[in-house]
Motif scaffolding. Structure first.
Motif, short mmCIF file in Angstrom:
data_model
loop_
_atom_site.label_atom_id
_atom_site.label_comp_id
_atom_site.label_asym_id
_atom_site.label_seq_id
_atom_site.Cartn_x
_atom_site.Cartn_y
_atom_site.Cartn_z
N MET A 92 5.13 -1.71 -7.73
CA MET A 92 5.29 -0.87 -6.54
C MET A 92 4.80 -1.61 -5.30
SD MET A 92 3.86 3.03 -5.86
CE MET A 92 4.77 3.72 -7.25
N PHE A 93 5.49 -1.40 -4.18
CA PHE A 93 5.03 -1.91 -2.90
C PHE A 93 5.49 -0.97 -1.79
CE2 PHE A 93 9.22 -3.81 -3.35
CZ PHE A 93 9.76 -3.78 -2.08
N ILE A 94 4.88 -1.11 -0.62
CA ILE A 94 5.20 -0.26 0.53
C ILE A 94 5.92 -1.09 1.58
CG2 ILE A 94 4.27 1.23 2.34
CD1 ILE A 94 1.78 1.63 0.58
N LYS A 95 6.99 -0.54 2.12
CA LYS A 95 7.70 -1.16 3.24
C LYS A 95 8.17 -0.05 4.17
CE LYS A 95 11.80 -3.98 4.35
NZ LYS A 95 11.17 -4.85 5.36
N ASN A 96 7.79 -0.14 5.44
CA ASN A 96 8.16 0.88 6.42
C ASN A 96 7.78 2.29 5.96
OD1 ASN A 96 9.19 -1.11 8.10
ND2 ASN A 96 11.25 -0.95 7.25
N ASN A 97 6.58 2.40 5.41
CA ASN A 97 6.03 3.68 4.94
C ASN A 97 6.81 4.30 3.79
OD1 ASN A 97 3.76 3.87 6.71
ND2 ASN A 97 5.16 4.39 8.38
N LYS A 98 7.65 3.54 3.15
CA LYS A 98 8.36 3.99 1.96
C LYS A 98 7.80 3.27 0.74
CE LYS A 98 11.44 6.69 3.97
NZ LYS A 98 11.56 8.14 3.69
N TYR A 99 7.79 3.98 -0.39
CA TYR A 99 7.26 3.43 -1.63
C TYR A 99 8.43 2.95 -2.49
CZ TYR A 99 2.80 5.44 -0.28
OH TYR A 99 1.65 5.74 0.39
N TYR A 100 8.46 1.64 -2.68
CA TYR A 100 9.48 1.02 -3.51
C TYR A 100 8.92 0.88 -4.92
CZ TYR A 100 12.20 -0.26 0.65
OH TYR A 100 12.95 -0.24 1.80
N PHE A 101 9.56 1.55 -5.86
CA PHE A 101 9.13 1.50 -7.26
C PHE A 101 10.18 0.73 -8.05
CE2 PHE A 101 8.64 3.91 -11.45
CZ PHE A 101 7.62 3.08 -11.87
N MET A 102 9.74 -0.30 -8.77
CA MET A 102 10.64 -1.17 -9.50
C MET A 102 10.23 -1.23 -10.97
SD MET A 102 10.56 -4.17 -6.59
CE MET A 102 12.12 -4.96 -6.93
N TRP A 103 11.18 -1.51 -11.83
CA TRP A 103 10.91 -1.55 -13.26
C TRP A 103 11.96 -2.38 -13.97
CZ3 TRP A 103 12.80 2.60 -10.56
CH2 TRP A 103 14.07 3.05 -10.89
N SER A 104 11.73 -2.65 -15.26
CA SER A 104 12.69 -3.39 -16.08
C SER A 104 13.44 -2.45 -17.00
CB SER A 104 11.98 -4.47 -16.90
OG SER A 104 11.50 -5.50 -16.05
N GLU A 105 14.71 -2.78 -17.20
CA GLU A 105 15.58 -2.03 -18.09
C GLU A 105 16.14 -2.98 -19.15
OE1 GLU A 105 17.21 1.06 -14.64
OE2 GLU A 105 18.62 -0.29 -15.63
N GLY A 106 16.69 -2.40 -20.22
CA GLY A 106 17.24 -3.21 -21.29
C GLY A 106 16.17 -3.69 -22.24
N GLY A 107 16.54 -4.56 -23.16
CA GLY A 107 15.60 -5.10 -24.14
C GLY A 107 15.14 -6.49 -23.74
N TRP A 108 13.84 -6.73 -23.81
CA TRP A 108 13.29 -8.00 -23.31
C TRP A 108 13.78 -9.20 -24.11
CZ3 TRP A 108 10.11 -11.42 -25.98
CH2 TRP A 108 9.53 -10.94 -27.17
#
Length: 325
Positions: A211-227
């Protein structure tokens, strides 16, 4: 005179070719060796990457770190944490996340790959006085050692909000939790409803939250699929709070069959006092089929005029040298 001119011409040509060779150098992977799940961060104008040592569980019992002043030339710091110094960690450790707090460096890690609440393991914390360690077990036990809301206690990320509050965001097995950390990182502070772990799982989530913040918005990122497969990828959502709700927007990092496969489990570095963002991730070279043959790479990350993340093109060239001013 003609010989002197010819000699000077040869020198100039050689210098030009040398400069061309430097600028055309492939920078991905950024360092040698099989490393995965990289967390990139900046401490004191120095880039750091803390990855998993990608190996069979019997061998994946330590963590290395890498530092660079220019994002191109990297120094290896070996065995900054070893399971011999963590009495409860008997199996693999991986997916480190680091944060500086009150002049100490706290390294969060997963250990033992527990499959149920009866097994010993989960998410631990180590501490050091320098980014390169050495790190020592902070609690003498896991910080999280049970399944809550269905989330396996792995793939930890420590997020500091604008008000200074730190959160632990974590989870495997397609569930993601968030919890408020105590100021000293010894445990958690209950939310207003007295719960400790709140689920914030978005659509298609598998693991590897960031997660990170840009322009007061919270960007949530994650991984999909099988590693272990070629379909591993990164998707994201945007919300007004670290609690969400997070509605999946789409994929922004995935394989390119001409470059590499299995691109995922990432982190993001923002260069201070600039609008430059880098995504740090792992991928599997086309020449490799073993699950643990993963390498750490870096690309620049861009946004469109609406703040959405543009799809990232994975490359062999990587990024240009960038010294933090």
């Amino acid at each position: 005179m003609k010989q002197v001119i010819f000699f000077l011409f040869i020198l100039a040509y050689a210098k030009t070719m040398a400069q061309t060779a430097v600028t055309s150098k492939n920078n991905n992977p950024v360092f040698k060796g099989w490393y995965a799940d990289p967390e990139g961060i900046i401490f004191d104008k120095t880039y750091w990457i803390y990855p998993t040592f990608s190996a069979p569980y019997a061998d994946q019992v330590f963590l290395d770190a890498f530092s660079s002043k220019d994002l191109t030339n990297w120094t290896k710091h070996s065995r900054i944490l070893d399971t011999t110094g963590v009495k409860w960690a008997k199996r693999a450790i991986w997916a480190p996340s680091i944060i500086k707090n009150k002049n100490k460096y706290f390294l969060f890690f997963g250990a033992n790959d527990i499959q149920n609440d009866q097994e010993m393991g989960g998410i631990g914390v180590a501490v050091a006085s320098k980014p390169e360690g050495p790190y020592k077990d902070y609690l003498g036990k896991p910080l999280v050692d049970k399944f809550h809301n269905g989330a396996q206690p792995i793939d930890q990320f420590v997020f500091r909000d604008k008000d200074g509050q730190c959160y632990l965001i974590y989870g495997g097995w397609k569930h993601c939790n968030i919890a408020k950390l105590k100021p000293d990182f010894t445990g958690f502070v209950p939310f207003k409803d007295q719960t400790i772990f709140k689920e914030i799982t978005p659509e298609n989530y598998v693991e590897g939250p960031f997660m990170f913040i840009k322009n007061n918005k919270y960007y949530f990122m994650w991984s999909e699929g099988g590693w272990t497969g070629p379909d591993y990828c990164v998707a994201y959502a945007i919300a007004d709070s670290p609690m969400g709700p997070f509605k999946r927007i789409g994929k922004i990092l995935e394989q390119d069959p001409k470059i590499a496969v299995g691109a995922g489990h990432h982190s993001v570095i923002k260069v201070p006092d600039s609008d430059t963002y880098y995504i740090v991730y792992h991928r599997r070279p086309l020449t490799e089929t073993h699950a643990n043959s993963r390498e750490t790479c870096v690309e620049e990350m861009h946004f469109d005029e609406n703040g959405f993340i543009k799809p990232i093109v994975i490359t062999n060239e990587g990024v240009k040298p960038h010294i933090i001013k």
